[in-house]
Design an enzyme around this catalytic site. Structure first.
Site, PDB file in Angstrom:
ATOM      1  N   ARG A  99       0.821  -1.223   0.000  1.00 22.40           N
ATOM      2  CA  ARG A  99       0.000   0.000   0.000  1.00 22.40           C
ATOM      3  C   ARG A  99       0.852   1.269   0.000  1.00 22.40           C
ATOM      4  O   ARG A  99       0.365   2.335  -0.351  1.00 22.40           O
ATOM      5  CB  ARG A  99      -0.941  -0.004   1.216  1.00 22.40           C
ATOM      6  CG  ARG A  99      -2.125  -0.940   1.057  1.00 22.40           C
ATOM      7  CD  ARG A  99      -2.929  -1.057   2.327  1.00 22.40           C
ATOM      8  NE  ARG A  99      -2.285  -1.927   3.300  1.00 22.40           N
ATOM      9  CZ  ARG A  99      -2.867  -2.353   4.421  1.00 22.40           C
ATOM     10  NH1 ARG A  99      -4.099  -1.976   4.694  1.00 22.40           N
ATOM     11  NH2 ARG A  99      -2.232  -3.150   5.250  1.00 22.40           N
ATOM     12  N   LYS A 195     -16.808   8.195  -3.459  1.00 20.80           N
ATOM     13  CA  LYS A 195     -16.714   8.774  -2.114  1.00 20.80           C
ATOM     14  C   LYS A 195     -16.072  10.150  -2.192  1.00 20.80           C
ATOM     15  O   LYS A 195     -15.076  10.337  -2.880  1.00 20.80           O
ATOM     16  CB  LYS A 195     -15.888   7.865  -1.201  1.00 20.80           C
ATOM     17  CG  LYS A 195     -16.520   6.517  -0.955  1.00 20.80           C
ATOM     18  CD  LYS A 195     -15.766   5.705   0.082  1.00 20.80           C
ATOM     19  CE  LYS A 195     -14.471   5.168  -0.458  1.00 20.80           C
ATOM     20  NZ  LYS A 195     -13.821   4.230   0.491  1.00 20.80           N
ATOM     21  N   ARG A 197     -15.567  14.055   0.239  1.00 26.82           N
ATOM     22  CA  ARG A 197     -15.796  14.857   1.438  1.00 26.82           C
ATOM     23  C   ARG A 197     -16.002  16.301   0.984  1.00 26.82           C
ATOM     24  O   ARG A 197     -15.058  16.949   0.526  1.00 26.82           O
ATOM     25  CB  ARG A 197     -14.592  14.739   2.380  1.00 26.82           C
ATOM     26  CG  ARG A 197     -14.905  15.109   3.823  1.00 26.82           C
ATOM     27  CD  ARG A 197     -13.669  14.910   4.704  1.00 26.82           C
ATOM     28  NE  ARG A 197     -13.211  13.547   4.733  1.00 26.82           N
ATOM     29  CZ  ARG A 197     -13.695  12.608   5.549  1.00 26.82           C
ATOM     30  NH1 ARG A 197     -14.670  12.916   6.381  1.00 26.82           N
ATOM     31  NH2 ARG A 197     -13.221  11.382   5.519  1.00 26.82           N
ATOM     32  N   THR A 226      -9.289  -3.769   7.490  1.00 22.88           N
ATOM     33  CA  THR A 226     -10.204  -3.417   8.584  1.00 22.88           C
ATOM     34  C   THR A 226     -11.654  -3.730   8.226  1.00 22.88           C
ATOM     35  O   THR A 226     -12.525  -3.709   9.095  1.00 22.88           O
ATOM     36  CB  THR A 226     -10.098  -1.924   8.918  1.00 22.88           C
ATOM     37  OG1 THR A 226     -10.531  -1.162   7.776  1.00 22.88           O
ATOM     38  CG2 THR A 226      -8.665  -1.551   9.278  1.00 22.88           C
TER      39      THR A 226
END
Length: 314
Positions: A99, A195, A197, A226
């Site tokens: 990652r 997605k 914000r 997660t």
């Protein structure tokens, strides 16, 4: 005297069940070696048979605990090189640190490149892996890298399952190419979660792009860590009117409390592969594991016999 070098399999501690499966398919025993630790935690590797002039296939995922398994791997590679192995081929089902493949902010490391450099410096001849987090990581190496695709196994599972009106969903725009591969295998449309914000400290807005109402959704990702990404995607899909939700991912990292999140989510079934060893306490009815051993065994045979590996990418 035969000039043909012998093929030998070795494994370390990250995923012994997978290594044993590969060994049984190839009808090749796992070589004798041991890993011991000094009182301060230092790793010592002992290779307990000759490997001189042999082609070594060393099976190890750099999964949790990542640093322990990585050090085991590097030390074993060094031991093999000093024992005069002809080639050292690392079978790396899960590539840890993948990652960290670019500088997203100032003064960040590119750790995926560092791991590639460490493997090469230790003496690796070739890497056989599966679903790197970013395909361009192959370019971090100056040796051959064969990246197998988990979608071939996951897609076959869904093709044999009695499911109708399927739509494949990418949980983020970064996973569109992976979703497209799965959709092509299943001959279905795709959708994705957008997605964003709208302003700092505001809640994240999730929009579903694509026709999904009344359909059966399959969320596709490369890694379930997660489980936040797939669970959020599942929640957005429920609000958009899908009938049933399934999810799949190649690497089941499943850091705490991922298993509980999956259990409490609207996801009917999470399908994973065994590139990462799944301990008993993380095995629940909602999680189904598929074996990658036949695919890796096939790749090893093709490399050893100088046959094309590219057919396995399909």
């Amino acid at each position: 005297m035969s000039s043909k070098s012998a093929m030998k399999l070795f494994t370390l501690n990250s995923n012994e069940p997978l290594a044993q499966e590969i060994s049984e398919i190839l009808e090749t025993p796992i070589g004798k070696s041991s890993v011991v630790r000094f009182s301060d935690g230092e790793v010592q590797i002992n290779i307990e048979e000759s490997v001189r002039g042999d082609d070594i296939y060393l099976i190890q995922s750099t999964s949790q605990p990542v640093n322990e398994h990585l050090m085991e791997l590097l030390i074993m590679i060094d031991a093999m090189k000093r024992a005069s192995a002809r080639t050292i081929n690392v079978v790396l089902p899960y590539y840890g640190y993948a990652r960290q493949d670019r500088k997203a902010r100032a003064r960040e490391p590119i750790t995926a490149k560092l791991i590639a450099d460490l493997l090469e410096s230790a003496g690796v001849s070739r890497v056989i892996t599966m679903d790197m987090h970013a395909p361009q990581i192959q370019g971090f190496f100056n040796i051959p890298v064969d990246q197998l695709l988990g979608t071939s196994i996951l897609g076959q599972y869904y093709r044999e399952k009695d499911m109708k009106d399927i739509v494949v969903v990418a949980p983020a725009t970064s996973g569109l190419s992976r979703a497209r591969r799965m959709a092509n295998l299943l001959d279905t449309p795709i959708a994705f979660i957008d997605k964003r914000r709208p302003e700092p400290n505001a809640d994240e807005v999730m929009n579903v792009v694509g026709s999904i109402e009344g359909k059966t959704a399959i969320i596709v990702d490369d890694m379930i860590d997660t489980a936040e990404t797939v669970v959020q995607a599942a929640t957005a899909l429920v609000e958009s009117g899908v009938n049933d939700i399934y999810a799949c991912g190649t690497h089941a990292v499943l850091s705490e409390p991922a298993v509980q999140k999956i259990a409490d989510s609207p996801i009917k079934e999470l399908v994973i592969t065994n590139t990462v060893f799944l301990p008993e306490e993380k095995q629940i009815d909602k999680i189904k594991s598929l074996s990658v051993a036949p695919l890796f065994a096939d790749a090893i045979v093709r490399v050893q016999t100088d046959h094309s590996v590219s057919e396995l990418f399909d």
